[in-house]
Scaffold this motif. Structure first.
Motif, short mmCIF file in Angstrom:
data_model
loop_
_atom_site.label_atom_id
_atom_site.label_comp_id
_atom_site.label_asym_id
_atom_site.label_seq_id
_atom_site.Cartn_x
_atom_site.Cartn_y
_atom_site.Cartn_z
N MET A 1 11.54 -28.68 35.22
CA MET A 1 11.42 -29.62 36.32
C MET A 1 12.45 -29.26 37.38
O MET A 1 13.59 -28.92 37.07
CB MET A 1 11.66 -31.04 35.80
CG MET A 1 11.52 -32.10 36.87
SD MET A 1 11.83 -33.80 36.32
CE MET A 1 10.71 -33.99 34.97
N LYS A 2 12.07 -29.33 38.62
CA LYS A 2 12.98 -29.01 39.71
C LYS A 2 14.10 -30.05 39.79
O LYS A 2 13.89 -31.23 39.49
CB LYS A 2 12.22 -28.96 41.02
CG LYS A 2 11.26 -27.81 41.10
CD LYS A 2 10.61 -27.75 42.46
CE LYS A 2 9.70 -26.55 42.53
NZ LYS A 2 9.12 -26.38 43.85
N LYS A 3 15.27 -29.60 40.24
CA LYS A 3 16.44 -30.49 40.31
C LYS A 3 16.18 -31.72 41.17
O LYS A 3 16.53 -32.83 40.80
CB LYS A 3 17.64 -29.73 40.86
CG LYS A 3 18.24 -28.73 39.92
CD LYS A 3 19.43 -28.06 40.57
CE LYS A 3 19.97 -26.95 39.72
NZ LYS A 3 21.08 -26.27 40.37
N LYS A 4 15.59 -31.53 42.34
CA LYS A 4 15.37 -32.66 43.25
C LYS A 4 14.39 -33.66 42.67
O LYS A 4 14.57 -34.87 42.80
CB LYS A 4 14.90 -32.16 44.61
CG LYS A 4 15.97 -31.43 45.38
CD LYS A 4 15.46 -30.94 46.72
CE LYS A 4 16.51 -30.13 47.44
NZ LYS A 4 16.03 -29.66 48.75
N THR A 5 13.35 -33.17 42.00
CA THR A 5 12.37 -34.06 41.37
C THR A 5 13.02 -34.86 40.25
O THR A 5 12.84 -36.08 40.14
CB THR A 5 11.18 -33.25 40.82
OG1 THR A 5 10.59 -32.53 41.90
CG2 THR A 5 10.15 -34.15 40.17
N HIS A 6 13.81 -34.17 39.43
CA HIS A 6 14.52 -34.84 38.34
C HIS A 6 15.50 -35.88 38.90
O HIS A 6 15.56 -37.01 38.40
CB HIS A 6 15.26 -33.81 37.48
CG HIS A 6 16.06 -34.43 36.39
ND1 HIS A 6 15.50 -35.02 35.28
CD2 HIS A 6 17.40 -34.57 36.24
CE1 HIS A 6 16.45 -35.49 34.50
NE2 HIS A 6 17.61 -35.22 35.05
N ALA A 7 16.26 -35.49 39.90
CA ALA A 7 17.23 -36.41 40.50
C ALA A 7 16.54 -37.65 41.05
O ALA A 7 17.03 -38.77 40.88
CB ALA A 7 18.02 -35.71 41.61
N THR A 8 15.40 -37.49 41.69
CA THR A 8 14.65 -38.62 42.23
C THR A 8 14.21 -39.55 41.11
O THR A 8 14.33 -40.78 41.24
CB THR A 8 13.44 -38.13 43.04
OG1 THR A 8 13.91 -37.33 44.13
CG2 THR A 8 12.62 -39.29 43.58
N LYS A 9 13.72 -39.01 40.02
CA LYS A 9 13.29 -39.83 38.90
C LYS A 9 14.46 -40.61 38.28
O LYS A 9 14.34 -41.79 37.98
CB LYS A 9 12.59 -38.98 37.84
CG LYS A 9 11.23 -38.51 38.28
CD LYS A 9 10.54 -37.70 37.21
CE LYS A 9 9.16 -37.28 37.72
NZ LYS A 9 8.39 -36.59 36.70
N VAL A 10 15.59 -39.93 38.11
CA VAL A 10 16.77 -40.59 37.56
C VAL A 10 17.24 -41.69 38.51
O VAL A 10 17.54 -42.81 38.08
CB VAL A 10 17.90 -39.56 37.28
CG1 VAL A 10 19.21 -40.26 36.92
CG2 VAL A 10 17.47 -38.59 36.19
N TYR A 11 17.32 -41.39 39.78
CA TYR A 11 17.76 -42.36 40.79
C TYR A 11 16.86 -43.59 40.77
O TYR A 11 17.35 -44.73 40.75
CB TYR A 11 17.75 -41.70 42.17
CG TYR A 11 18.10 -42.64 43.30
CD1 TYR A 11 19.43 -42.83 43.67
CD2 TYR A 11 17.12 -43.33 44.02
CE1 TYR A 11 19.76 -43.68 44.73
CE2 TYR A 11 17.44 -44.18 45.05
CZ TYR A 11 18.76 -44.35 45.41
OH TYR A 11 19.09 -45.20 46.44
N ASN A 12 15.57 -43.39 40.80
CA ASN A 12 14.63 -44.52 40.81
C ASN A 12 14.78 -45.39 39.57
O ASN A 12 14.76 -46.62 39.65
CB ASN A 12 13.19 -44.04 40.97
CG ASN A 12 12.93 -43.47 42.34
OD1 ASN A 12 13.64 -43.75 43.31
ND2 ASN A 12 11.92 -42.62 42.44
N TYR A 13 14.94 -44.75 38.42
CA TYR A 13 15.13 -45.50 37.17
C TYR A 13 16.42 -46.32 37.22
O TYR A 13 16.43 -47.51 36.92
CB TYR A 13 15.16 -44.53 35.98
CG TYR A 13 15.54 -45.21 34.70
CD1 TYR A 13 14.61 -45.96 33.98
CD2 TYR A 13 16.85 -45.13 34.20
CE1 TYR A 13 14.96 -46.60 32.81
CE2 TYR A 13 17.21 -45.77 33.02
CZ TYR A 13 16.26 -46.51 32.34
OH TYR A 13 16.62 -47.16 31.19
N LEU A 14 17.53 -45.67 37.61
CA LEU A 14 18.83 -46.36 37.67
C LEU A 14 18.82 -47.45 38.73
O LEU A 14 19.43 -48.51 38.53
CB LEU A 14 19.95 -45.35 37.94
CG LEU A 14 20.17 -44.29 36.86
CD1 LEU A 14 21.19 -43.26 37.34
CD2 LEU A 14 20.59 -44.92 35.55
#
Length: 111
Positions: A1-14
């Protein structure tokens, strides 16, 4: 998974879990810069950016939550982003809810 996609998913969850979904959309950048670990930036655009350094090893979620505390400050305390009382209050609240340790300077090691 790309870093930006992963970061977006983590951010949205948090954002949903610890900030009741009130934080705005964020763009992510990853840079090889050893002068900082991460930073939240607000500019003239309609979004915030969180910039992560790839020069260090660190707990990604702790760093993300730290920067999210700054964004929360900025949108609720009219532009304030320092590590003062408001930061300490929200960081302690998030630490107690999440089990992560959110402090003024997160632990990082050189890569």
């Amino acid at each position: 998974m790309k870093k930006k996609t992963h970061a977006t998913k983590v951010y949205n969850y948090l954002n949903e879990k610890y900030f009741d979904g009130v934080l705005p959309v964020v763009k992510f950048e990853f840079v090889n810069d050893a002068t900082f670990g991460a930073m939240a930036v607000s500019d003239e655009r309609k979004y915030f950016r969180i910039i992560f350094s790839t020069a260090f090893h660190y707990d990604f979620v702790e760093i993300m939550l730290h920067e999210m505390c700054h964004i929360w400050q900025f949108i609720t305390i009219y532009g304030k982003k320092a590590h003062g009382k408001e930061f300490k209050d929200i960081a302690l609240d998030i630490t107690q809810k999440s089990g992560y340790t959110i402090v003024k300077h997160q632990d990082m090691e050189w890569r």
